[in-house]
Enzyme design. Structure first.
Site, PDB file in Angstrom:
ATOM      1  N   VAL A 185       0.125  58.403 -32.266  1.00 47.57           N
ATOM      2  CA  VAL A 185      -0.480  57.079 -32.134  1.00 47.57           C
ATOM      3  C   VAL A 185       0.334  56.276 -31.129  1.00 47.57           C
ATOM      4  O   VAL A 185       1.539  56.088 -31.308  1.00 47.57           O
ATOM      5  CB  VAL A 185      -0.512  56.324 -33.484  1.00 47.57           C
ATOM      6  N   THR A 186      -0.319  55.805 -30.071  1.00 52.75           N
ATOM      7  CA  THR A 186       0.361  54.919 -29.123  1.00 52.75           C
ATOM      8  C   THR A 186       0.058  53.463 -29.482  1.00 52.75           C
ATOM      9  O   THR A 186      -0.880  53.170 -30.217  1.00 52.75           O
ATOM     10  CB  THR A 186      -0.094  55.178 -27.677  1.00 52.75           C
ATOM     11  N   GLY A 187       0.869  52.559 -28.938  1.00 53.48           N
ATOM     12  CA  GLY A 187       0.725  51.153 -29.315  1.00 53.48           C
ATOM     13  C   GLY A 187       1.010  50.950 -30.781  1.00 53.48           C
ATOM     14  O   GLY A 187       0.426  50.090 -31.447  1.00 53.48           O
ATOM     15  N   ALA A 188       1.963  51.723 -31.307  1.00 50.13           N
ATOM     16  CA  ALA A 188       2.126  51.863 -32.747  1.00 50.13           C
ATOM     17  C   ALA A 188       2.782  50.681 -33.441  1.00 50.13           C
ATOM     18  O   ALA A 188       2.773  50.612 -34.674  1.00 50.13           O
ATOM     19  CB  ALA A 188       2.918  53.138 -33.055  1.00 50.13           C
ATOM     20  N   ILE A 243      -3.245  46.740 -34.453  1.00 49.48           N
ATOM     21  CA  ILE A 243      -4.136  47.852 -34.754  1.00 49.48           C
ATOM     22  C   ILE A 243      -3.357  49.154 -34.860  1.00 49.48           C
ATOM     23  O   ILE A 243      -3.546  49.938 -35.798  1.00 49.48           O
ATOM     24  CB  ILE A 243      -5.235  47.958 -33.687  1.00 49.48           C
ATOM     25  N   ASP A 272       5.688  53.440 -28.846  1.00 51.47           N
ATOM     26  CA  ASP A 272       5.514  52.122 -28.249  1.00 51.47           C
ATOM     27  C   ASP A 272       6.640  51.897 -27.252  1.00 51.47           C
ATOM     28  O   ASP A 272       7.568  52.710 -27.157  1.00 51.47           O
ATOM     29  CB  ASP A 272       5.472  51.010 -29.302  1.00 51.47           C
ATOM     30  N   ASP A 317       7.554  54.167 -22.322  1.00 51.18           N
ATOM     31  CA  ASP A 317       6.463  53.521 -21.605  1.00 51.18           C
ATOM     32  C   ASP A 317       5.445  54.589 -21.238  1.00 51.18           C
ATOM     33  O   ASP A 317       5.780  55.548 -20.533  1.00 51.18           O
ATOM     34  CB  ASP A 317       7.018  52.842 -20.349  1.00 51.18           C
ATOM     35  N   TYR A 353      -9.389  43.308 -17.384  1.00 52.47           N
ATOM     36  CA  TYR A 353      -9.182  44.024 -18.650  1.00 52.47           C
ATOM     37  C   TYR A 353     -10.477  44.712 -19.070  1.00 52.47           C
ATOM     38  O   TYR A 353     -10.470  45.896 -19.447  1.00 52.47           O
ATOM     39  CB  TYR A 353      -8.723  43.039 -19.721  1.00 52.47           C
ATOM     40  N   SER A 376     -11.149  47.778 -17.039  1.00 51.49           N
ATOM     41  CA  SER A 376     -10.316  48.915 -17.447  1.00 51.49           C
ATOM     42  C   SER A 376     -10.864  49.557 -18.715  1.00 51.49           C
ATOM     43  O   SER A 376     -10.857  50.783 -18.865  1.00 51.49           O
ATOM     44  CB  SER A 376      -8.867  48.477 -17.651  1.00 51.49           C
TER      45      SER A 376
END
Length: 254
Positions: A17-20, A24, A43, A67, A161, A164
């Site tokens: 999971v990215t943006g962990a 969300i 993250d 990153d 945004y 994208s």
């Protein structure tokens, strides 16, 4: 007919999971851990991703500070996940929004940062996930995150945004076709307004105006998106690929 456990087939498997550490992403990590999956949470350096992992139920989870724009790190991400347990799913929650007032306020740097994180890195992460599934002869699931902006086009300075995120939907469809012969499914969730830092980073007047356009009359809580992620990652969605799941409280209907 026997009752089916939507995410039971994910227990004992690893998920990335990215943006962990975001609203969300953190909720998604918790959801996977609660059903027995082993979470590799990612993250940026300096984020709270280690705290996210430290508080997950279950065991054999891992935090990575990196990153995702460092494309050279992507293959290693999935190698580490396979080291936790056989890989079952990749969920890409990471995103970058630069909020400006109008399109005339968008700089070239604003464009590059949002397209690089939200679309370019997403493409290469999806590809690395697929190659890991293929190398290990595993079926798998990829769940990308878009935004209702992919359809609406965004508002004012959020057009970049939205562009994208429109690219994420198109990319997901193309990758779903490319990966399907190897039994790797790719789907995308398009949330509307969610109660996270990304939505709160605007004036009270703008937020009130946005909420007024939602038929359910409120923002979603991050936890309200989790079951959709688990479903798309599980065998219960075994015949779903290339789909866009809109979760917007009725704000976006099509």
């Amino acid at each position: 007919m026997a009752t089916r456990n939507i995410a039971g087939d994910l227990a004992g498997k690893s998920v990335v999971v990215t943006g962990a550490s975001g609203g969300i992403g953190k909720a998604v990590c918790i959801g996977f851990a609660q059903i027995g999956a082993h979470v590799l949470a990612i993250d940026i350096p300096g984020s709270a991703v280690k705290d996210t992992v430290a508080n997950l139920p279950g065991n054999n989870h891992k935090a990575l500070e990196l990153d995702i724009n460092d494309l050279t790190a992507h293959d290693n991400i999935f190698s580490q996940a396979q080291g936790l347990a056989p890989l079952a799913a990749f969920v890409n929650c990471a995103a970058f929004l630069k909020r400006v007032d109008t399109v005339n306020d968008v700089s070239e740097l604003d464009w590059d940062q949002q397209l690089d994180t939200n679309l370019k890195a997403a493409f290469y992460l999806n590809r690395s996930a697929f190659n890991s599934f293929k190398t290990h002869n595993q079926r798998g699931a990829i769940v990308n995150f878009s935004s209702q902006g992919w359809w609406s086009g965004g508002f004012g300075g959020s057009v970049v945004y939205a562009a994208s995120k429109g690219g994420v939907v198109t990319m997901t469809r193309g990758l779903a076709r490319s990966f399907a012969p190897h039994n790797v499914r790719v789907n995308v969730i398009a949330p509307g307004g969610v109660n996270t830092a990304m939505m709160s980073n605007q004036t009270p007047e703008a937020l009130k105006s946005f909420i007024s356009m939602i038929p359910l009359g409120r923002l979603a809580e991050p936890e309200e998106l989790v079951d959709a992620v688990l479903f798309l990652a599980s065998d219960s969605a075994s015949y779903i690929t290339g789909a866009t799941l809109n979760i917007s409280g009725g704000q976006l209907m099509y």
